[in-house]
Write an enzyme that holds these catalytic residues in place. Structure first.
Site, PDB file in Angstrom:
ATOM      1  CE  LYS A 195      -8.068   0.543  -1.578  1.00 27.63           C
ATOM      2  NZ  LYS A 195      -8.851  -0.331  -2.375  1.00 27.63           N
ATOM      3  CG  MET A 202     -10.181   4.627   7.280  1.00 26.37           C
ATOM      4  SD  MET A 202     -10.787   3.321   6.190  1.00 26.37           S
ATOM      5  CE  MET A 202     -11.360   2.110   7.367  1.00 26.37           C
ATOM      6  CG  ASP A 255      -1.914  -1.068   1.221  1.00 24.99           C
ATOM      7  OD1 ASP A 255      -2.211  -1.555   0.119  1.00 24.99           O
ATOM      8  OD2 ASP A 255      -2.403  -1.436   2.291  1.00 24.99           O
TER       9      ASP A 255
HETATM   10  N1  SAH Z   1      -5.246  -2.238   8.708  1.00 23.93           N
HETATM   11  C1  SAH Z   1      -4.956  -0.932   9.273  1.00 23.93           C
HETATM   12  C2  SAH Z   1      -6.073   0.044   9.093  1.00 23.93           C
HETATM   13  C3  SAH Z   1      -6.380   0.377   7.667  1.00 23.93           C
HETATM   14  S1  SAH Z   1      -7.595   1.625   7.503  1.00 23.93           S
HETATM   15  C4  SAH Z   1      -4.591  -1.112  10.746  1.00 23.93           C
HETATM   16  O1  SAH Z   1      -4.803  -2.181  11.319  1.00 23.93           O
HETATM   17  O2  SAH Z   1      -4.067  -0.161  11.328  1.00 23.93           O
HETATM   18  C5  SAH Z   1      -6.621   3.099   7.425  1.00 23.93           C
HETATM   19  C6  SAH Z   1      -6.811   3.906   8.663  1.00 23.93           C
HETATM   20  O3  SAH Z   1      -5.976   3.413   9.692  1.00 23.93           O
HETATM   21  C7  SAH Z   1      -6.441   5.353   8.551  1.00 23.93           C
HETATM   22  O4  SAH Z   1      -7.496   6.123   7.989  1.00 23.93           O
HETATM   23  C8  SAH Z   1      -6.221   5.724   9.983  1.00 23.93           C
HETATM   24  O5  SAH Z   1      -7.431   5.887  10.667  1.00 23.93           O
HETATM   25  C9  SAH Z   1      -5.575   4.465  10.517  1.00 23.93           C
HETATM   26  N2  SAH Z   1      -4.116   4.540  10.488  1.00 23.93           N
HETATM   27  C10 SAH Z   1      -3.270   3.742   9.841  1.00 23.93           C
HETATM   28  N3  SAH Z   1      -1.990   4.084  10.088  1.00 23.93           N
HETATM   29  C11 SAH Z   1      -2.025   5.120  10.930  1.00 23.93           C
HETATM   30  C12 SAH Z   1      -1.058   5.925  11.587  1.00 23.93           C
HETATM   31  N4  SAH Z   1       0.251   5.716  11.410  1.00 23.93           N
HETATM   32  N5  SAH Z   1      -1.464   6.915  12.390  1.00 23.93           N
HETATM   33  C13 SAH Z   1      -2.766   7.148  12.590  1.00 23.93           C
HETATM   34  N6  SAH Z   1      -3.721   6.425  12.004  1.00 23.93           N
HETATM   35  C14 SAH Z   1      -3.365   5.425  11.186  1.00 23.93           C
END
Ligand code: SAH
Length: 517
Positions: free
Chosen positions: A60, A176, A38
């Site tokens: 994306k 998100m 990603d």
């Molecule tokens: N699979 C991922 C989530 C994917 S959805 C997980 O388990 O973390 C993507 C969302 O994850 C983003 O919109 C945000 O809300 C969160 N996210 C992912 N990385 C992040 C980070 N470094 N800091 C803050 N939020 C994060």
């Protein structure tokens, strides 16, 4: 279909910091033939890939158009595995937490492709830990829910019962959620949570770009806007947010959020970068010099032939130790059998000498000054009439050699390597500056300073006005001074920890000063 079918591994990359991946996940990256990743995957994670591995960005970001549809990604996974590849599908956080990992696993199952899932630390947990927020706590929260705030009219989650969740769980973690933040907060309040309930948003969590905003249900949306905090961010609502003052540790690190350039050559930048990162800084490696071996010189040949006749081999840098070992290996000379005392100065040269199989006798001095080294050697005695080998850089400091000769030592100074300006330095420096200002630039040698100023040309003055110039010791500091960049920081000892401590002291004083003015 003939030939062996490959395999798909759904790998969780962790929440952001590249070393928060699991050991197993990292191994999968090293072994992969193809990695589908990603946008959020750190380039540092991808550096684990084999040199011949194929890297494909299927990412994306936020609400921008996907570079590839989910169906296309799934088809790609399946077809790559069918061709016999070990395919890693690298996903931020955990692959099964809002990562569409399950859909990809289903596609594999339907196509008869074996798959494996390597969990990761989800941002839903990891972001909180790094922001000083405990997702559960005996005093505040016995339950939590992780909820997506993304509105997708075609998906079941559109029906999210925010009021019901607000009523029944203690800590709400929203991923998100930035786009719909106002309406989410309103619905949580409508569910019966008081407007004064603590709430926070954490952006770019676990990385040096992390930023947190702490407010309440009533004030978070405005506070986030004022602070210009956006995606990717995790939103946390509930009593645990009140613990932040006590539990914050990451943003409290002495170099937190500082972008600090390391200009050492690539092989040696690692330890500095790690020390800076451990103190919370974003280390940017921009090697100014590279080491090139000197091969085929008659001096080296003669010295290696005469190896058994030396009484003393003096190694004053890791490069000298490493390059001597390399030259010895090239001609089949066995360093393990030297009878000379091998004296090393400092940690790096000791480590390099030990790695080369040399039995070392270490001397420590206050910095790598010739005078201090000579004094330490003289104290140990046995120098008069001794024969010494002093491997060094082509344009090394001859002070040491002359000093040894004055002590009655017969010295062979032999150039085993030369330092050259790194051809990529200018591009890297411009790229780093384009990404944002550098808070500090660190120098480990006068040649790095010279090459830096040559690269920056007329920009040196403008640049050094707002940037902290840090030197590893007095010799390098003098070189900075001569180049028109008076150093703000000089390490008390020539090692990474001392440099980090000196930088931390500098920024602490500067912050206090800025507070006052
Ligand atoms: N699979 C991922 C989530 C994917 S959805 C997980 O388990 O973390 C993507 C969302 O994850 C983003 O919109 C945000 O809300 C969160 N996210 C992912 N990385 C992040 C980070 N470094 N800091 C803050 N939020 C994060």
């Amino acid at each position: 279909m003939s030939g062996p079918v490959g395999r798909v591994k759904l790998v969780g990359a962790g929440p952001g910091a590249p070393d928060l991946i699991t050991v197993r996940g990292q191994r999968a990256l090293r072994e992969a033939d193809v990695i589908l990743h990603d946008e959020l995957a750190s380039p540092l994670l991808l550096s684990h890939a084999r040199a011949d591995a194929k890297l494909i960005n299927v990412g994306k970001r936020g609400h921008e158009a996907p570079t590839r549809t989910q169906e296309e990604t799934q088809q790609l996974l399946v077809s790559l595995a069918r061709e016999g590849n070990e395919v890693v599908r690298l996903k931020g956080g955990d692959p099964y937490v809002f990562g569409r990992g399950a859909e990809e696993a289903s596609a594999c199952r339907a196509a008869g492709i074996p798959f494996e899932v390597i969990p990761g630390v989800s941002s839903a947990i990891g972001a909180l830990a790094y922001a000083g927020l405990s997702v559960t706590d005996r005093r505040h929260a016995a339950s939590f829910a992780v909820v997506t705030g993304h509105n997708d009219p075609t998906a079941a989650r559109e029906a999210t019962d925010w009021e019901g969740i607000a009523r029944s769980v203690d800590t709400l973690v929203v991923l998100m959620g930035m786009r719909n933040l106002r309406s989410i907060l309103a619905r949580v309040k409508a569910g019966g949570r008081a407007g004064v309930t603590p709430a926070a948003a954490v952006m770019h969590a676990t990385t040096p770009r992390q930023r947190s905003v702490v407010a309440t249900i009533d004030t978070l949306a405005d506070a986030v806007e004022a602070a210009e905090v956006g995606s990717p961010a995790v939103v946390v609502i509930g009593g645990v947010v009140a613990l932040r003052d006590e539990l914050d540790w990451f943003e409290a690190l002495p170099l937190f959020g500082r972008r600090i350039a390391v200009t050492r050559q690539a092989e040696q930048a690692g330890s500095w970068c790690r020390a800076l990162e451990a103190a919370g800084a974003a280390a940017v490696s921009i090697p100014m010099i590279q080491i090139s071996p000197i091969t085929g010189s008659s001096d080296i040949g003669a010295a290696l032939d005469a190896l058994p006749s030396y009484d003393l081999i003096l190694l004053t840098s890791a490069n000298a130790a490493r390059q001597l070992a390399l030259r010895a290996r090239e001609v089949g000379a066995d360093l393990g059998r030297v009878r000379a005392r091998v004296v090393t100065v400092g940690e790096a040269s000791t480590e390099a000498a030990l790695q080369a199989g040399l039995p070392v006798e270490r001397i420590s001095t206050e910095g790598p000054h010739a005078a201090a080294m000579l004094e330490a050697l003289r104290e140990r005695g046995g120098l008069d009439g001794a024969r010494a080998l002093l491997p060094r850089a082509e344009k090394g400091r001859e002070v040491l050699g002359r000093g040894l000769a004055a002590l009655g030592v017969q010295v062979d100074e032999v150039a085993v390597y030369r330092t050259e300006p790194s051809p990529q330095a200018a591009t890297r420096l411009r790229a780093a500056l384009a990404e944002g200002a550098l808070d500090a630039v660190t120098f480990a040698s006068p040649s790095a300073v010279r090459n830096f100023t040559a690269t920056m040309e007329a920009d040196v003055e403008r640049f050094s006005a707002g940037t902290c110039i840090a030197a590893i010791g007095p010799v390098t500091a003098a070189a900075c001074e001569n180049a028109g960049m008076a150093p703000n920081v000089v390490a008390a000892q020539p090692d990474a920890d001392a440099l980090v401590a000196a930088l931390a002291g500098y920024f602490k004083t500067r912050a206090r000063h800025e507070e006052r003015t």
